[in-house]
Design an enzyme around this catalytic site. Structure first.
Site, mmCIF file in Angstrom:
data_model
loop_
_atom_site.group_PDB
_atom_site.id
_atom_site.type_symbol
_atom_site.label_atom_id
_atom_site.label_comp_id
_atom_site.label_asym_id
_atom_site.label_seq_id
_atom_site.Cartn_x
_atom_site.Cartn_y
_atom_site.Cartn_z
ATOM 1 N N GLU A 162 5.138 3.816 -0.064
ATOM 2 C CA GLU A 162 4.812 3.224 -1.362
ATOM 3 C C GLU A 162 3.429 2.586 -1.284
ATOM 4 O OE1 GLU A 162 4.539 -0.199 -1.759
ATOM 5 O OE2 GLU A 162 5.288 -0.833 0.203
ATOM 6 N N LYS A 222 -0.345 5.010 5.286
ATOM 7 C CA LYS A 222 0.117 3.755 4.697
ATOM 8 C C LYS A 222 -0.428 2.560 5.475
ATOM 9 C CE LYS A 222 2.695 0.601 2.667
ATOM 10 N NZ LYS A 222 2.375 0.079 1.342
ATOM 11 N N CYS A 278 3.402 -6.763 3.294
ATOM 12 C CA CYS A 278 2.797 -5.573 3.898
ATOM 13 C C CYS A 278 1.609 -5.848 4.806
ATOM 14 C CB CYS A 278 2.371 -4.602 2.794
ATOM 15 S SG CYS A 278 3.758 -3.815 1.959
#
Length: 464
Positions: A162, A222, A278
């Site tokens: 994501e 990512k 994150c």
């Protein structure tokens, strides 16, 4: 391959919004989000859609449209796995707090538990999609578990990271810069699985914005994206301290640098430091991976981003203490905002937690207001640090729902989340009810210096 049933394991900040949008855009697919947390699932099923457990602008409307039609929330994990053609894994992958890799490596225990549960339950072929942020080569570990502990079922493992920013997650899902899908490009089965996921996103995302790669490239992309973004924040924060020493204005520096087309303006706003689930976790993961391959210089380079971020938070808190005559003992400090950024109730790695902890170590009395974060969550965040006992935290910390009451009789106010509503407050009224001299520390560069100084505040902001 036509997907009729999707199961997502994990009803958190990624799984919930992502599955809600997929359900809304793909009404012919049944989407079931499962979690063992009964309280969280109950909140997702609350009759009043405004009470869903995640605050994200626009999310409640998406859930309201799809829930009960083809979007379901359940604690029956086995049933959803058994029925699904495609299973998304969207569980927490925190930084390890024990053993090898402590403080840097990702803790994959929840991923492994999911894999073993899928292997135990599944009786027909499945596509398993990594949605959590994971270290490179996790897909291979998943495949090893699934292929050797199950019922002879064939699995295809995809990586679909994501790229959501909390506060704009629905917008990011509806109109993404890109969708990244990694899988086995060397076999017909792998290509078929990749295409099945491509077909889902193609309901609303243009084909040219859907990128397909091998699974390792997807996993590493990512981590790299988050590392690059976090690096920019730490870079401008490093310059903010130099600006304070030289008399330069960090906002003017940011504007000048950001107008360079080679650099761009995004993520060049100085602040008290980045937070969220994150950036820190992913950079530490990257550092650990580099170290595991003996790339010490690479690891040290990226680790400096975290060091700079930690320094900025400590520096901001220390500035409060120094300005208040080198002591905050027994003084009331009002903290405006606890979420790591506006438009979310997520507090993971929020700068506010660490600023509060520093001030509490200096014996300050902290009073907190945040429009979306609960009192329970605030105390949970402080207790997780383990610096003080629950009793000590509750003796020195108060959470109130009225921002004017929070600031009343305070020695200083610190703005730690950039909530839009803070700009609309009657700061003259706040100032009038504070102890004098009254100090305002703007850690998010949210408020106008000139206006606050005209009111009478001793005004301090990052980089000025």
């Amino acid at each position: 391959m036509k997907i009729k049933n999707i199961c997502c394991i994990g009803a958190g900040y990624v799984g919930g919004p992502t599955m809600a949008v997929i359900a809304q855009k793909c009404p012919e697919i049944n989407v079931t989000v499962v979690d063992i947390n009964e309280q969280r699932i109950a909140a997702w099923n609350d009759k009043d859609v405004e009470n869903i457990p995640i605050y994200e602008p626009g999310l409640s409307k998406v859930v309201e449209e799809a829930r009960g039609r083809n979007l379901f929330f359940s604690t029956d994990v086995d049933k959803a796995i058994d029925k699904a053609d495609m299973i998304f894994i969207s569980v927490n992958t925190p930084t390890k707090t024990y053993g090898m890799g402590k403080g840097m490596a990702a803790d994959l225990k929840f991923i492994e538990l999911c894999a073993r549960q899928i292997a135990r339950v599944a009786k027909d072929d499945k596509i398993v999609v990594e949605k959590s942020t994971l270290p490179v080569r996790t897909a291979q570990a998943l495949k090893n578990i699934l292929d050797h502990t199950g019922n002879g079922v064939n699995y295809q493992i995809l990586s679909n990271p994501e790229f959501l920013a909390e506060g704009t997650a629905i917008k990011d899902l509806m109109d993404p810069d890109r969708v990244l899908i990694g899988g086995d490009l060397d076999t017909a089965e792998g290509k078929e699985a990749i295409q099945a996921l491509v077909n889902i996103y193609a309901h609303w995302v243009p084909q040219e914005q859907i990128l397909t790669t091998n699974v390792w490239s997807s996993e590493l992309s990512k981590l790299t994206a988050n590392a690059f973004l976090a690096q920019r924040v730490s870079s401008i924060n490093a310059m903010s301290e130099l600006c304070e020493k030289t008399g330069a204005d960090v906002d003017e520096v940011s504007r000048a640098v950001g107008m360079d087309s080679r650099i761009g303006a995004k993520f060049l706003k100085s602040s008290v430091g980045f937070g969220g689930s994150c950036f820190q976790k992913d950079i530490l993961n990257l550092v650990y991976i580099a170290k595991s391959f003996g790339l010490d210089e690479v690891a040290d380079y990226w680790h400096q981003v975290i060091i700079m971020n930690d320094h900025q938070k400590k520096r901001f808190a220390a500035k409060i203490v120094q300005t208040l005559f080198n002591t905050v003992s027994g003084k009331k400090i009002a903290l405006m905002g606890w979420a790591f950024k506006k438009d979310t109730n997520d507090t993971r790695e929020s700068a506010a937690i660490y600023v509060a902890d520093y001030l509490l170590n200096e014996q300050a009395d902290i009073v907190i207001y945040d429009p979306k974060v609960t009192e329970e969550q605030i105390f949970s965040d402080l207790e997780y640090l383990g610096t003080r006992s629950t009793e000590e935290n509750r003796a020195r910390v108060t959470v109130l729902q009225n921002p004017y009451e929070v600031c009343s009789n305070a020695h200083a106010v610190a703005v730690l989340t950039e909530w839009d509503e803070f700009q609309n407050y009657d700061w003259q009224k706040i100032y009038d009810n504070m102890l004098k001299p009254a100090f305002l520390f703007d850690g998010r560069k949210l408020l106008n210096r000139k206006e606050k100084e005209e009111i009478g505040f001793e005004f301090y902001a990052i980089g000025s």
